[in-house]
Write a protein that holds these residues in place. Structure first.
Motif, mmCIF file in Angstrom:
data_model
loop_
_atom_site.group_PDB
_atom_site.id
_atom_site.type_symbol
_atom_site.label_atom_id
_atom_site.label_comp_id
_atom_site.label_asym_id
_atom_site.label_seq_id
_atom_site.Cartn_x
_atom_site.Cartn_y
_atom_site.Cartn_z
ATOM 1 N N SER A 1 0.788 -1.203 0.649
ATOM 2 C CA SER A 1 -0.224 0.108 0.161
ATOM 3 C C SER A 1 1.075 1.497 -0.602
ATOM 4 C CB SER A 1 -0.540 -0.096 1.171
ATOM 5 O OG SER A 1 -0.607 0.259 2.113
ATOM 6 N N GLY A 2 2.206 1.517 -0.639
ATOM 7 C CA GLY A 2 2.870 1.986 -0.299
ATOM 8 C C GLY A 2 2.757 3.154 -1.281
ATOM 9 N N CYS A 3 3.409 4.478 -1.274
ATOM 10 C CA CYS A 3 2.553 5.495 -2.544
ATOM 11 C C CYS A 3 3.333 4.778 -3.906
ATOM 12 C CB CYS A 3 3.691 7.206 -2.633
ATOM 13 S SG CYS A 3 2.553 7.693 -0.436
ATOM 14 N N GLY A 4 2.717 4.961 -5.117
ATOM 15 C CA GLY A 4 3.360 4.955 -6.946
ATOM 16 C C GLY A 4 4.342 6.003 -7.025
ATOM 17 N N GLY A 5 5.552 5.556 -7.364
ATOM 18 C CA GLY A 5 6.270 6.277 -8.258
ATOM 19 C C GLY A 5 5.973 6.613 -9.027
ATOM 20 N N ASP A 6 7.277 6.686 -10.144
ATOM 21 C CA ASP A 6 7.207 8.001 -11.212
ATOM 22 C C ASP A 6 8.091 6.331 -12.664
ATOM 23 O OD1 ASP A 6 5.763 9.799 -11.259
ATOM 24 O OD2 ASP A 6 8.145 10.851 -10.108
ATOM 25 N N ASP A 7 7.468 5.113 -12.616
ATOM 26 C CA ASP A 7 7.939 3.873 -12.633
ATOM 27 C C ASP A 7 7.799 3.922 -14.501
ATOM 28 O OD1 ASP A 7 7.891 0.747 -13.064
ATOM 29 O OD2 ASP A 7 9.171 1.652 -13.698
ATOM 30 N N SER A 8 8.431 4.313 -15.470
ATOM 31 C CA SER A 8 8.132 4.902 -17.074
ATOM 32 C C SER A 8 8.706 3.053 -17.959
ATOM 33 C CB SER A 8 9.134 5.459 -17.306
ATOM 34 O OG SER A 8 10.245 4.680 -16.986
ATOM 35 N N ASP A 9 8.740 2.402 -17.068
ATOM 36 C CA ASP A 9 8.397 0.539 -17.896
ATOM 37 C C ASP A 9 7.163 0.255 -17.734
ATOM 38 O OD1 ASP A 9 10.166 -2.108 -16.827
ATOM 39 O OD2 ASP A 9 9.031 -1.736 -18.192
ATOM 40 N N GLN A 10 6.619 1.364 -18.960
ATOM 41 C CA GLN A 10 5.269 0.273 -19.646
ATOM 42 C C GLN A 10 4.984 -1.252 -19.060
ATOM 43 O OE1 GLN A 10 2.604 2.658 -21.133
ATOM 44 N NE2 GLN A 10 3.894 4.222 -20.905
ATOM 45 N N LYS A 11 5.656 -1.962 -19.667
ATOM 46 C CA LYS A 11 5.851 -3.214 -19.411
ATOM 47 C C LYS A 11 6.172 -3.782 -17.956
ATOM 48 C CE LYS A 11 8.590 -4.261 -23.571
ATOM 49 N NZ LYS A 11 9.512 -5.508 -24.036
ATOM 50 N N ALA A 12 6.290 -3.473 -17.066
ATOM 51 C CA ALA A 12 5.922 -3.603 -15.615
ATOM 52 C C ALA A 12 4.884 -3.397 -15.215
ATOM 53 C CB ALA A 12 6.798 -2.937 -15.061
ATOM 54 N N VAL B 1 11.167 -8.996 -15.544
ATOM 55 C CA VAL B 1 12.265 -7.568 -14.684
ATOM 56 C C VAL B 1 13.374 -8.520 -15.015
ATOM 57 C CG1 VAL B 1 10.838 -6.435 -12.859
ATOM 58 C CG2 VAL B 1 11.404 -8.441 -12.600
ATOM 59 N N LYS B 2 14.362 -8.921 -14.108
ATOM 60 C CA LYS B 2 16.293 -9.376 -14.282
ATOM 61 C C LYS B 2 15.551 -10.662 -13.574
ATOM 62 C CE LYS B 2 20.079 -9.626 -13.222
ATOM 63 N NZ LYS B 2 21.393 -9.247 -12.254
ATOM 64 N N ASP B 3 15.374 -11.588 -13.959
ATOM 65 C CA ASP B 3 15.044 -12.939 -12.909
ATOM 66 C C ASP B 3 14.425 -12.832 -13.010
ATOM 67 O OD1 ASP B 3 15.505 -15.680 -12.726
ATOM 68 O OD2 ASP B 3 15.312 -15.156 -10.403
ATOM 69 N N GLY B 4 13.225 -13.183 -14.029
ATOM 70 C CA GLY B 4 11.595 -12.861 -14.231
ATOM 71 C C GLY B 4 10.917 -13.587 -13.843
ATOM 72 N N LYS B 5 11.189 -15.300 -14.666
ATOM 73 C CA LYS B 5 10.937 -16.228 -13.683
ATOM 74 C C LYS B 5 11.030 -16.541 -12.748
ATOM 75 C CE LYS B 5 9.032 -20.297 -15.143
ATOM 76 N NZ LYS B 5 7.419 -20.665 -15.087
ATOM 77 N N GLY B 6 12.341 -16.386 -11.832
ATOM 78 C CA GLY B 6 12.796 -17.133 -10.303
ATOM 79 C C GLY B 6 11.496 -16.115 -9.750
ATOM 80 N N THR B 7 11.506 -14.579 -10.197
ATOM 81 C CA THR B 7 10.742 -13.927 -9.530
ATOM 82 C C THR B 7 9.402 -14.341 -9.771
ATOM 83 O OG1 THR B 7 12.083 -11.930 -10.148
ATOM 84 C CG2 THR B 7 9.703 -11.589 -9.112
ATOM 85 N N GLN B 8 8.609 -14.392 -10.206
ATOM 86 C CA GLN B 8 7.134 -15.059 -10.485
ATOM 87 C C GLN B 8 7.265 -16.772 -9.717
ATOM 88 O OE1 GLN B 8 6.826 -16.836 -14.156
ATOM 89 N NE2 GLN B 8 4.008 -16.348 -13.802
ATOM 90 N N ASP B 9 8.314 -17.378 -9.874
ATOM 91 C CA ASP B 9 8.134 -19.262 -9.253
ATOM 92 C C ASP B 9 7.885 -18.943 -7.621
ATOM 93 O OD1 ASP B 9 8.471 -20.128 -11.408
ATOM 94 O OD2 ASP B 9 10.188 -20.517 -11.639
ATOM 95 N N ALA B 10 9.272 -18.161 -6.908
ATOM 96 C CA ALA B 10 9.038 -17.670 -5.433
ATOM 97 C C ALA B 10 8.075 -17.846 -4.872
ATOM 98 C CB ALA B 10 10.464 -16.764 -5.495
ATOM 99 N N ALA B 11 7.280 -16.081 -5.668
ATOM 100 C CA ALA B 11 6.206 -15.207 -5.484
ATOM 101 C C ALA B 11 5.071 -16.458 -4.874
ATOM 102 C CB ALA B 11 5.484 -13.515 -6.604
ATOM 103 N N VAL B 12 5.243 -17.190 -6.664
ATOM 104 C CA VAL B 12 4.143 -18.428 -6.892
ATOM 105 C C VAL B 12 3.638 -19.049 -5.080
ATOM 106 C CG1 VAL B 12 2.986 -20.135 -7.980
ATOM 107 C CG2 VAL B 12 3.258 -18.128 -9.090
ATOM 108 N N LYS B 13 5.478 -19.745 -5.705
ATOM 109 C CA LYS B 13 5.520 -20.925 -4.098
ATOM 110 C C LYS B 13 5.499 -19.873 -2.962
ATOM 111 C CE LYS B 13 9.061 -23.706 -2.843
ATOM 112 N NZ LYS B 13 10.308 -24.026 -2.616
ATOM 113 N N GLY B 14 5.563 -18.918 -2.786
ATOM 114 C CA GLY B 14 5.164 -18.372 -1.371
ATOM 115 C C GLY B 14 3.384 -18.147 -1.016
ATOM 116 N N PHE B 15 2.378 -17.572 -2.500
ATOM 117 C CA PHE B 15 1.786 -17.517 -1.873
ATOM 118 C C PHE B 15 0.674 -18.956 -1.849
ATOM 119 C CE2 PHE B 15 1.943 -13.629 -3.806
ATOM 120 C CZ PHE B 15 1.660 -12.951 -2.914
ATOM 121 N N GLU B 16 1.089 -19.943 -2.973
ATOM 122 C CA GLU B 16 0.838 -21.411 -1.848
ATOM 123 C C GLU B 16 0.982 -21.849 -0.623
ATOM 124 O OE1 GLU B 16 2.290 -23.427 -4.832
ATOM 125 O OE2 GLU B 16 1.211 -22.630 -6.752
#
Length: 187
Positions: A20-31, A99-114
């Motif tokens: 719930s933090g404040c959003g920044g000026d992230d210009s990365d459209q894909k992210a 993002v850098k190591d996007g697959k690893g980030t995704q896999d770790a997040a999914v595993k954590g939520f599970e």
């Protein structure tokens, strides 16, 4: 005793407030596009988790009967289990984050939520098994349930940490769907 459980459970609410933090000026459209896919699906789940926590706090008074505490907490744990599973599914369905190591980030997040989903399912089972006829045994059982909360929420905390450290924090924090309203803690 019920107040201790409520205090411990409000820690799980903190898990969701990480986003719930404040959003920044992230210009990365894909992210931003990836984060929107995830956060749009997370919004109803975050609301369910928030409501489940509120229900637990509501019955965590001296005047609540063990049966009511058991029924309410069990239902809340079931809701949280389902919501964290849905959050993991949303991360999976959104695809690999850009993002850098996007697959690893995704896999770790999914595993954590599970892991957190399973943790809440286990807490529901423990809550369902408490003896509501014996006040002493019920109080001891509540202590055990409250003691299991840190382990239950660890996976979700790790998942959010991985998403944030993976470079998605600004994109996710700028999405309305990942922001939750904070309420004053019930005393």
């Amino acid at each position: 005793m019920n107040k201790k459980l409520a205090a411990a459970l409000s820690g799980s609410a903190v898990l969701m407030l990480v986003l719930s933090g404040c959003g920044g000026d992230d210009s990365d459209q894909k992210a931003d596009a990836w984060a929107k896919k995830v956060c749009d699906k997370w919004q109803p789940e975050l609301k369910k988790i928030e409501n489940a926590n509120a229900d637990i706090k509501r019955v965590a008074t001296e005047s609540s009967k063990p049966e009511e505490v058991q029924k309410t907490d069990s239902a809340a744990f079931a809701t949280m289990s389902e919501s964290y599973k849905a959050m993991g599914n949303a991360v999976q369905e959104a695809g690999v984050p850009p993002v850098k190591d996007g697959k690893g980030t995704q896999d770790a997040a999914v595993k954590g939520f599970e892991s957190t989903s399973k943790g809440y399912a286990d807490l529901k089972t423990k809550m369902d098994g408490l003896d509501v006829k014996d006040q002493g045994k019920f109080a001891e059982g509540l202590k055990e349930v409250a003691g299991g909360l840190d382990a239950a929420t660890k996976g979700g905390k790790d998942a959010l940490g991985k998403l944030n450290s993976g470079g998605l924090d600004k994109a996710m924090n700028s999405q309305k769907g990942c922001q939750v309203t904070t309420q004053s803690p019930a005393q």
